[in-house]
Write an enzyme that holds these catalytic residues in place. Sequence first.
Site, PDB file in Angstrom:
ATOM      1  N   CYS A  21      28.219 -16.243 -24.250  1.00 39.32           N
ATOM      2  CA  CYS A  21      27.227 -15.461 -24.984  1.00 39.32           C
ATOM      3  C   CYS A  21      26.989 -16.051 -26.377  1.00 39.32           C
ATOM      4  CB  CYS A  21      27.670 -14.001 -25.094  1.00 39.32           C
ATOM      5  SG  CYS A  21      29.015 -13.708 -26.253  1.00 39.32           S
ATOM      6  N   CYS A  24      29.841 -15.552 -29.049  1.00 36.50           N
ATOM      7  CA  CYS A  24      31.024 -16.396 -28.822  1.00 36.50           C
ATOM      8  C   CYS A  24      30.722 -17.850 -29.171  1.00 36.50           C
ATOM      9  CB  CYS A  24      31.490 -16.294 -27.366  1.00 36.50           C
ATOM     10  SG  CYS A  24      32.489 -14.818 -27.028  1.00 36.50           S
ATOM     11  N   CYS A 113      29.464 -12.694 -20.264  1.00 41.27           N
ATOM     12  CA  CYS A 113      30.046 -13.831 -20.989  1.00 41.27           C
ATOM     13  C   CYS A 113      31.374 -14.221 -20.373  1.00 41.27           C
ATOM     14  CB  CYS A 113      30.227 -13.473 -22.458  1.00 41.27           C
ATOM     15  SG  CYS A 113      31.044 -14.764 -23.433  1.00 41.27           S
ATOM     16  N   CYS A 116      34.254 -13.638 -23.684  1.00 36.51           N
ATOM     17  CA  CYS A 116      34.588 -12.299 -24.201  1.00 36.51           C
ATOM     18  C   CYS A 116      34.483 -11.209 -23.141  1.00 36.51           C
ATOM     19  CB  CYS A 116      33.717 -11.953 -25.399  1.00 36.51           C
ATOM     20  SG  CYS A 116      31.976 -11.614 -25.000  1.00 36.51           S
ATOM     21  N   ASP A 348      75.840  26.899 -40.221  1.00 36.19           N
ATOM     22  CA  ASP A 348      76.169  27.399 -38.891  1.00 36.19           C
ATOM     23  C   ASP A 348      75.305  28.610 -38.558  1.00 36.19           C
ATOM     24  OD1 ASP A 348      78.056  25.472 -38.460  1.00 36.19           O
ATOM     25  OD2 ASP A 348      79.738  26.693 -39.140  1.00 36.19           O
TER      26      ASP A 348
END
Length: 490
Positions: A21, A24, A113, A116, A348
């Site tokens: 793509c 990228c 793509c 990615c 306690d």
Amino acid sequence: MSSLTEKDKPIVQLLLNTGTCPRCIFRFCRVGSQTLYRHPYKDLMKDLTEFLKNNQQQEDAAGFGVVDPPCKRIRLEHTEEVPDDLNQNGVLKHIPLVNDDSAAVENSTVEVCNVCLGILQEFCEADFVRRVCEKVKSADYQFTSFVFSVSLPPQLSVRERAAWLLVKQEMGKLGLSLAKDDIVQLKEAYKWIIHPQLSEELGVPADGKSLFEVSVVFAHPETDEECRFLATACPDCFKPAKNKQSVFTRMAVMKALEKIKEEDFLKHFPCPPSSPKNLCIALEIQCNNGAVFVAGRYNKYSRNLPQTPWIIDGERKLESSVEELISEHLMAEFKADSFNFSSSGREDVDVRTLGNGRPFAIELVNPRRIHFTAEEMKELQQTINNSSDKIRVRDLQLVTREAIGRMKEGEEEKTKTYSALVWIDKAIQKEDIAFLDDIKELKLDQKTPLRVLHRRPLAVRCRIIHTMKSEYIDEHHFRLHLKTQAGTYP
């Protein structure tokens, strides 16, 4: 002017032809302009096509922005909303080759793509941003900023490695080089695109230090098996871990990719990586607020109330506790998922806590409401006090995590003072007990008492009685005053 230069053309053409793509491609061409990544997808595709067709070297021919160096820190910038570039079937438009007609950009469908897996395609679009924001708004959190985190499928690292080797080889033919660190990271590029859109939709700024986190977990079932060859090549990198459904974590895969030789990698994984049929899926969209801490002091007036729930072998011994009487109201007001109670020491079950009270703190995990005025905290304190006559709280306030740490500091150095009325069958005189006053720093090997075994492991612990003082009453009674190390059971 163009962020891409003449020397980038072979790389752009190569990656386009193999199904990568535009965003990228910019990453592998080391484009660091955040604004460029935010341009609409179809515009980026057209610009790349024009860039390849243009044989001139004028910088303004391709219509890109000014050259910026790759940025490793996210800088938030305002930008226009990215238009929806998907067709009715949710498929992105076709990535044309350089010799395609320009109409192909708008009329054909595109492959996902191959690097990615669609993260920088569909998941940058306005529809997905609105989907994330709807999830955030429906969760009803209070927040004034946000931090965005993303979890990517580990096989993305494998695919990026294959693409890098392809580009590296092509650049080598041109006498150029490309280091792994030169590539703009996928997460970084994605945040450059998504941050301004989320900020505009939510109406608050993105802030890396924000306690409110919006996270998205992506998965790609189609390619889940692509990491498995690394387990054979680098078995030491993949060891089973608790709370992990798979050994193929992102960190393990990254570690294996650092170890495996390039020639071994290329034997097992295609270069370039193949184009998948399907996009990634957003497996989870989650919100989480950082913990809020509330502190104060409590008095306990009942001799039949433990500090924390008293449960032995799965059986509850008493119906309530100090912890529960306080926390139930805080949980309701802060709308938290859970809580953690802590205090400076404990008493306690049959011991009252009087005076100024015992310091305590409660960590409220993932609260929806986080903003309270001083007056609202006073009202909450009064609500707790009105709910039971067994306890009472005071000084209820919001505090920091660091303040909780200070409350716990020095517990072992603290001292406690006890007074015991002692009865003796044999008649005594004052002189008979005078020796007790001379005993200092008496060391005891104290075994865990039976009454606390349900919450403390059986062990022998060293404790110290610092001083003793006797007070003669009569022939059969005297009072013994003890100053002891905290944690001593008289």
